[in-house]
Design an enzyme around this catalytic site. Structure first.
Site, short mmCIF file in Angstrom:
data_model
loop_
_atom_site.label_atom_id
_atom_site.label_comp_id
_atom_site.label_asym_id
_atom_site.label_seq_id
_atom_site.Cartn_x
_atom_site.Cartn_y
_atom_site.Cartn_z
N LYS A 22 56.96 30.87 -7.10
CA LYS A 22 56.55 30.44 -8.45
C LYS A 22 55.60 29.25 -8.39
CE LYS A 22 59.39 27.65 -10.87
NZ LYS A 22 58.94 26.41 -11.50
N ASN A 23 56.03 28.18 -7.69
CA ASN A 23 55.24 26.95 -7.75
C ASN A 23 53.92 27.05 -6.99
OD1 ASN A 23 57.09 25.84 -9.46
ND2 ASN A 23 58.13 24.61 -7.88
N ARG A 94 55.15 22.39 -17.92
CA ARG A 94 54.39 21.22 -17.48
C ARG A 94 53.26 21.56 -16.52
NH1 ARG A 94 56.79 16.55 -18.35
NH2 ARG A 94 55.51 15.69 -16.72
N CYS A 118 60.89 15.46 -19.94
CA CYS A 118 61.46 16.70 -19.42
C CYS A 118 62.94 16.44 -19.18
CB CYS A 118 60.71 17.01 -18.13
SG CYS A 118 61.39 18.29 -17.11
N ARG A 123 58.78 12.12 -15.76
CA ARG A 123 57.70 12.92 -15.17
C ARG A 123 56.31 12.61 -15.75
NH1 ARG A 123 59.48 19.02 -14.33
NH2 ARG A 123 57.91 18.88 -12.72
N PRO A 124 55.85 11.37 -15.53
CA PRO A 124 54.51 11.03 -16.02
C PRO A 124 53.43 11.77 -15.22
CG PRO A 124 55.39 9.25 -14.66
CD PRO A 124 56.49 10.27 -14.81
N VAL A 125 52.19 11.77 -15.74
CA VAL A 125 51.08 12.40 -15.01
C VAL A 125 50.00 11.36 -14.68
CG1 VAL A 125 51.46 14.76 -15.84
CG2 VAL A 125 50.02 13.21 -17.19
N ASP A 126 50.40 10.08 -14.65
CA ASP A 126 49.42 9.01 -14.41
C ASP A 126 48.67 9.18 -13.09
OD1 ASP A 126 52.07 8.58 -13.40
OD2 ASP A 126 51.56 6.50 -12.94
N LEU A 127 49.33 9.70 -12.08
CA LEU A 127 48.67 9.82 -10.77
C LEU A 127 47.61 10.92 -10.78
CD1 LEU A 127 51.81 9.40 -8.49
CD2 LEU A 127 50.23 7.65 -9.32
N ASP A 308 64.56 20.53 -5.52
CA ASP A 308 64.75 21.83 -6.19
C ASP A 308 65.92 22.63 -5.61
OD1 ASP A 308 62.66 21.24 -7.83
OD2 ASP A 308 61.20 22.56 -6.86
N ILE A 330 64.04 11.97 -6.18
CA ILE A 330 62.74 12.38 -6.73
C ILE A 330 62.73 12.26 -8.26
CG2 ILE A 330 61.02 14.24 -6.86
CD1 ILE A 330 61.45 13.26 -4.00
N ARG A 400 62.60 31.62 -16.11
CA ARG A 400 61.32 30.96 -15.80
C ARG A 400 61.02 31.04 -14.31
NH1 ARG A 400 60.48 25.15 -18.35
NH2 ARG A 400 58.62 25.50 -17.09
C1 EPZ Z 1 56.57 19.95 -8.54
O1 EPZ Z 1 56.60 19.20 -9.74
C2 EPZ Z 1 57.35 21.21 -8.82
N1 EPZ Z 1 56.73 21.93 -9.91
C3 EPZ Z 1 58.80 20.86 -9.16
O2 EPZ Z 1 59.52 22.08 -9.30
C4 EPZ Z 1 59.42 20.05 -8.01
O3 EPZ Z 1 60.70 19.63 -8.38
C5 EPZ Z 1 58.55 18.83 -7.71
O4 EPZ Z 1 57.16 19.25 -7.46
C6 EPZ Z 1 59.02 18.02 -6.52
O5 EPZ Z 1 59.07 18.83 -5.38
C7 EPZ Z 1 55.67 22.72 -9.68
O6 EPZ Z 1 55.18 22.83 -8.57
C8 EPZ Z 1 55.12 23.48 -10.83
P1 EPZ Z 1 55.76 15.57 -8.37
P2 EPZ Z 1 55.61 17.95 -9.93
O7 EPZ Z 1 54.49 15.20 -9.05
O8 EPZ Z 1 54.31 18.26 -9.32
C9 EPZ Z 1 56.54 11.13 -10.01
C10 EPZ Z 1 61.14 23.53 -10.25
O9 EPZ Z 1 62.36 23.53 -10.49
N2 EPZ Z 1 55.18 11.20 -10.54
O10 EPZ Z 1 55.75 15.77 -6.90
O11 EPZ Z 1 55.66 17.57 -11.36
C11 EPZ Z 1 57.48 12.09 -10.73
O12 EPZ Z 1 57.96 11.55 -11.95
C12 EPZ Z 1 60.30 22.31 -10.48
O13 EPZ Z 1 60.52 24.54 -9.83
C13 EPZ Z 1 54.64 10.08 -11.17
O14 EPZ Z 1 55.26 9.01 -11.26
O15 EPZ Z 1 56.38 16.86 -9.07
C14 EPZ Z 1 58.54 12.34 -9.70
O16 EPZ Z 1 59.48 11.27 -9.73
C15 EPZ Z 1 60.90 21.23 -11.25
N3 EPZ Z 1 53.37 10.18 -11.68
C16 EPZ Z 1 57.77 12.28 -8.38
O17 EPZ Z 1 56.54 11.60 -8.68
C17 EPZ Z 1 52.63 11.32 -11.59
O18 EPZ Z 1 51.48 11.34 -12.07
C18 EPZ Z 1 57.43 13.64 -7.76
O19 EPZ Z 1 56.85 14.48 -8.73
C19 EPZ Z 1 53.19 12.44 -10.95
C20 EPZ Z 1 54.48 12.35 -10.44
#
Ligand code: EPZ
Length: 423
Positions: A22-23, A94, A118, A123-127, A308, A330, A400
């Site tokens: 999926k991811n 997301r 969420c 889960r911010p997207v600032d990065l 996950d 995480i 999903r």
């Molecule tokens: C991906 O989410 C996966 N989703 C998630 O799968 C998975 O849990 C996660 O990676 C961690 O492995 C998809 O691939 C679609 P991250 P993502 O950015 O990309 C923080 C599932 O069940 N962060 O690696 O959103 C964030 O809050 C799902 O299939 C920021 O602070 O994860 C988290 O604490 C759920 N700012 C950490 O980083 C940002 O801009 C890791 O998140 C981005 C992230």
């Protein structure tokens, strides 16, 4: 609304075919926006999230043929007629944010709704945004949307991620493929889904090195072209079903599973007295004794233990011999399954990001529900070994990310069925 009913206590014996990831697929599909030629993805999973991404790409003007029996997803973005990813779709999923990088790289224009919070954390997207700004994008946050544009093409840059975010790595990687000059991304995520994306982009003509390590280098090219790419096997689905015989007993062969992608889980299962053996077609999992051993596990970015699989591992540890400790590092709110497991008789004590699980002899079935995908499946796993019936509601979370759960587990002897809550 559908529920899943499980009458526990049956050993599992048989084979389960692992679907496409999926991811990985959710990151690959937006890459089709980088070229006017078609991108064909094979081994795509049949899931609600893939349909949502199909809907999103369609709303931008791409043509996506419905997923065929052969699991082929053909996406043509000869034209992008709209550059706005609306809130109505983004709030459902997301991963919609992953169209931001490709739209910007292609046309220098993207308006994407901010996803908001969420169930598992803020889960911010600032990065994602900082990375794209470093590539020369001008961003404005207004009306709940990111309005992004760039004057001409994006420019390569050196970007250091403070944490190895999977999504930020994907957005920056796709955007940088068409930027002018070189991009170096330090502290990049190393997940297999990133490696898969880089391979697909390379097949489309991108110049990328270092995927799978913390430093990815991208040399921007003028244009990308079409390609055909096979989506990798879903390591989280694989891990989930590896835990099923560890919980319920029996022996299950996972067909098409890549052992290396779940090495951190294999290590823990072996410590807990569960055998994992290679077969010609995949891997075979079998619990050695009556009850598994207790574990201490911390979730970490790949190659550490995946967040996950934390909920599913907790389901196993509920009936382990002794006390286990799970630390979630995480996401800040990813223990929502604990109170539901406790309704089934589990003894769990949650303090902040740490859960202490005192193994009990047996769980008891109960009506339960979950707030996210992995939590839902953990309740199904727990139900497999519980006494009596477990009814898991809010199955839309499950749909999903898991294809035909009831068929896959049912074929191994589980007493499991989908029921209509009204009927
Ligand atoms: C991906 O989410 C996966 N989703 C998630 O799968 C998975 O849990 C996660 O990676 C961690 O492995 C998809 O691939 C679609 P991250 P993502 O950015 O990309 C923080 C599932 O069940 N962060 O690696 O959103 C964030 O809050 C799902 O299939 C920021 O602070 O994860 C988290 O604490 C759920 N700012 C950490 O980083 C940002 O801009 C890791 O998140 C981005 C992230």
């Amino acid at each position: 609304m559908d529920s899943i009913a499980i009458r526990g206590g049956k050993e599992l014996n048989g084979r389960i075919a692992v679907s496409g990831a999926k991811n990985a697929c959710l990151a690959l599909m937006p890459a089709a926006l980088l070229t006017e030629e078609p991108l064909t993805l094979t081994n795509a999973p049949r899931l609600a999230d893939i349909r949502t991404m199909t809907e999103l790409l369609g709303s931008l003007g791409a043509e996506v043929a419905p997923l065929s029996q052969g699991r082929v997803l053909a996406i043509g973005a000869a034209r992008v007629s709209n550059h706005t990813a609306h809130y109505d779709i983004v709030r459902k999923m997301r991963a919609s944010i992953l169209v931001l990088g490709p739209l910007l790289a292609r046309d220098g224009l993207a308006n994407v709704s901010l996803p908001g919070g969420c169930a598992i954390g803020a889960r911010p997207v600032d990065l994602h945004l900082q990375g794209l700004e470093a590539l020369g994008a001008e961003l404005e946050l207004r009306d709940g949307y990111v309005h992004a544009k760039s004057q001409g093409r994006l420019r390569g840059a050196k970007i250091d991620l403070p944490v190895p975010s999977v999504g930020a790595t994907e957005n920056i990687l796709t955007a940088a493929t068409l930027a002018r000059g070189a991009t170096v991304l330090n502290n990049a995520a190393r997940e297999p889904e990133i490696v898969d994306l880089a391979r697909c982009l390379r097949a489309m003509g991108a110049q990328i090195e270092g995927e799978g390590t913390s430093r990815i280098e991208i040399q921007g090219v003028e244009t990308l072209h079409g390609a055909t790419h096979r989506v990798i096997a879903d390591r989280i689905e694989l891990g989930t079903y590896m835990l099923a015989p560890a919980i319920a007993g029996g022996e299950v062969e996972l067909v098409g599973g890549d052992r290396a992608s779940v090495a951190s889980l294999v290590e823990q299962l072996e410590k807990a007295d569960v055998d994992v053996d290679d077969t010609e077609d995949g891997i075979k999992v079998r619990r050695r004794n009556g009850r598994v051993g207790a574990l201490n596990v911390v979730t970490e970015p790949y190659p550490g233990f995946p967040t996950d699989l934390q909920a599913q591992l907790m389901a196993m540890l509920c009936t382990a011999q002794g006390q286990s400790v799970l630390e979630e590092r995480i996401f800040e709110n990813r223990f929502m399954h604990a109170p539901e497991l406790m309704r089934m008789g589990a003894r769990i004590d949650v303090h902040g990001g740490t859960a202490k699980i005192q193994g009990v002899e047996r769980l008891r079935g109960a009506p339960v529900m979950a707030t996210d995908l992995r939590a839902s499946v953990s309740l199904i796993l727990a139900g497999l070994a519980a006494e009596g019936e477990t009814l898991v509601s809010r199955v839309y979370h499950l749909d999903r990310g898991y294809e035909s759960v009831e068929e896959k587990l049912g074929a191994c002897g589980a007493d499991i069925e989908r029921v209509n809550a009204g009927g």
